[in-house]
Enzyme design. Sequence first.
Site, PDB file in Angstrom:
ATOM      1  N   ASP A   9      18.360 -21.038  -0.800  1.00 33.05           N
ATOM      2  CA  ASP A   9      19.555 -21.422  -1.539  1.00 33.05           C
ATOM      3  C   ASP A   9      19.077 -22.402  -2.612  1.00 33.05           C
ATOM      4  O   ASP A   9      18.708 -23.539  -2.324  1.00 33.05           O
ATOM      5  CB  ASP A   9      20.563 -22.074  -0.575  1.00 33.05           C
ATOM      6  CG  ASP A   9      21.851 -22.469  -1.274  1.00 33.05           C
ATOM      7  OD1 ASP A   9      21.818 -22.736  -2.488  1.00 33.05           O
ATOM      8  OD2 ASP A   9      22.892 -22.541  -0.601  1.00 33.05           O
ATOM      9  N   LYS A  68      28.004 -24.485  -9.314  1.00 33.00           N
ATOM     10  CA  LYS A  68      27.362 -25.767  -9.599  1.00 33.00           C
ATOM     11  C   LYS A  68      26.669 -25.738 -10.971  1.00 33.00           C
ATOM     12  O   LYS A  68      27.321 -25.561 -11.971  1.00 33.00           O
ATOM     13  CB  LYS A  68      26.404 -26.109  -8.451  1.00 33.00           C
ATOM     14  CG  LYS A  68      27.033 -25.931  -7.055  1.00 33.00           C
ATOM     15  CD  LYS A  68      28.206 -26.855  -6.845  1.00 33.00           C
ATOM     16  CE  LYS A  68      28.992 -26.735  -5.571  1.00 33.00           C
ATOM     17  NZ  LYS A  68      28.903 -25.675  -4.649  1.00 33.00           N
ATOM     18  N   TYR A  94      23.469 -26.462   3.728  1.00 33.40           N
ATOM     19  CA  TYR A  94      24.857 -26.666   3.316  1.00 33.40           C
ATOM     20  C   TYR A  94      25.806 -26.379   4.490  1.00 33.40           C
ATOM     21  O   TYR A  94      25.635 -25.382   5.208  1.00 33.40           O
ATOM     22  CB  TYR A  94      25.146 -25.727   2.126  1.00 33.40           C
ATOM     23  CG  TYR A  94      26.597 -25.608   1.798  1.00 33.40           C
ATOM     24  CD1 TYR A  94      27.318 -26.710   1.370  1.00 33.40           C
ATOM     25  CD2 TYR A  94      27.273 -24.395   1.915  1.00 33.40           C
ATOM     26  CE1 TYR A  94      28.673 -26.607   1.084  1.00 33.40           C
ATOM     27  CE2 TYR A  94      28.614 -24.283   1.624  1.00 33.40           C
ATOM     28  CZ  TYR A  94      29.312 -25.394   1.212  1.00 33.40           C
ATOM     29  OH  TYR A  94      30.639 -25.289   0.936  1.00 33.40           O
TER      30      TYR A  94
HETATM   31  C1  LIG Z   1      23.860 -25.691  -1.539  1.00 36.95           C
HETATM   32  C2  LIG Z   1      25.157 -24.946  -1.519  1.00 36.95           C
HETATM   33  N1  LIG Z   1      25.162 -23.641  -1.206  1.00 36.95           N
HETATM   34  C3  LIG Z   1      26.298 -22.922  -1.164  1.00 36.95           C
HETATM   35  C4  LIG Z   1      27.515 -23.513  -1.435  1.00 36.95           C
HETATM   36  C5  LIG Z   1      28.772 -22.666  -1.372  1.00 36.95           C
HETATM   37  O1  LIG Z   1      29.139 -22.316  -2.645  1.00 36.95           O
HETATM   38  P1  LIG Z   1      30.656 -22.023  -3.101  1.00 36.95           P
HETATM   39  O2  LIG Z   1      31.413 -23.309  -2.955  1.00 36.95           O
HETATM   40  O3  LIG Z   1      30.500 -21.558  -4.504  1.00 36.95           O
HETATM   41  O4  LIG Z   1      31.200 -20.985  -2.194  1.00 36.95           O
HETATM   42  C6  LIG Z   1      27.566 -24.850  -1.796  1.00 36.95           C
HETATM   43  C7  LIG Z   1      28.858 -25.488  -2.108  1.00 36.95           C
HETATM   44  O5  LIG Z   1      28.983 -26.686  -2.186  1.00 36.95           O
HETATM   45  C8  LIG Z   1      26.350 -25.593  -1.834  1.00 36.95           C
HETATM   46  O6  LIG Z   1      26.332 -26.890  -2.167  1.00 36.95           O
END
Ligand SMILES: Cc1ncc(COP(=O)(O)O)c(C=O)c1O
Length: 394
Positions: free
Chosen positions: A181, A206, A107
């Site tokens: 993740d 999500k 990400y």
């Molecule tokens: C795979 C992944 N990890 C972490 C994040 C970060 O999360 P947040 O937007 O809740 O801070 C995202 C956000 O799009 C994501 O898609």
Amino acid sequence: MKTRNKGQTLGADTVCVHGGISEDKHTGAVSIPIYQSSTYRQLEMGKNQGYDYGRSGNPTREALEALIADLEEGTDGFAFASGLAAITTVLMLFKSGDKIIMGQDIYGGTFRILTKIYNNFNINCIIVDTSDLSAIKEALAKDKSIKSIIMESPANPLLKITDIKAVAEIAKANNVLTIVDNTFMSPYLQKPLNLGVDIVIHSATKYLGGHSDVIAGLVAVKNKDLAEKVKFYQNAAGTILEPFDSWLLIRGIKTLSVRMDRHLQNAAFLADFLKNLTEVSKINYPGLKEFNGYEINKKQSKGAGAVISFEFDDKAKINLNEFFKNLHIIAFAESLGGVESLICHPATMTHASIPQEARTKMGITNNLVRFSVGIETKEDLADDLMQAIKKARV
Ligand SMILES: Cc1ncc(COP(=O)(O)O)c(C=O)c1O
């Protein structure tokens, strides 16, 4: 957790509804109350009633933390203000001089925090394609300061699959901590701790939240020493999730399994639909038999998730902006995992923080579209795509 103490093995749907602390011990309320209090009255000097200050402990947040621990089959869970707050806090486990292997398709925000913030503290990352086990072994052999591997499977936005168990085994043999993740899968579909991973992170914004109405992060571990450290950093850095958002997540998770089943059905239908469109030249979806990684994903998870990415064929002459603008049901928006279908352009949105050169090397072309398939009527989603494609032909 009440249900776990009985020693029963409970079904996934039951854990979603009753996992963690599923009712209020004071009143029996089946929906855990929102304990909206920043502090707690203490009985006498040095004697409190289990809580002293809201950053250090809150019963609503604790119910959620116990729930994510149950869902991921870990021992301890932690709730954070966002997925990135969770990632930021977990990375506090490392110290100056440590290096971290970071999955190539990670990400964009994880890439950004490691390369723009943690590098200032001399914690650096090495980008490796984690789907390539020999590349991991080679990196570990070359550099003894590597202390961790952080990866996603499926990875964002090309849905590349990593053999999580194999990476965890390599990491253990090298005394290296593994972090997954698990945002794209949710614990309903994939449980990395059971595959030997040390730390699981979620952007709970999500699938766990599921309704595009809360920003949150969750972490689960299966090791008391790690749990103590993460708890310490969570409190010390103050990266906690507030009570109302904790409650929203608990509420969202109650329907996680039902939502995920529908997400999977819809995604399978739409992957098939997109595959057969002449305008689409490439489709990435781990549920398609021909997708590289299909077998590994099948082995390590209960389903392929509901994020699809695809590329329009240059020959089809699709004006991407017109395509996005003309979608009526599917929202042109960042994020994924909500009940509503969302579509985005990774190169200019989710992955814009990755330099163009690195993006191209990763295979994130300007033609790539990421589609988070929601739970609407699947034929309506296919119709929406089709009518927008027709309007976007130049
Ligand atoms: C795979 C992944 N990890 C972490 C994040 C970060 O999360 P947040 O937007 O809740 O801070 C995202 C956000 O799009 C994501 O898609």
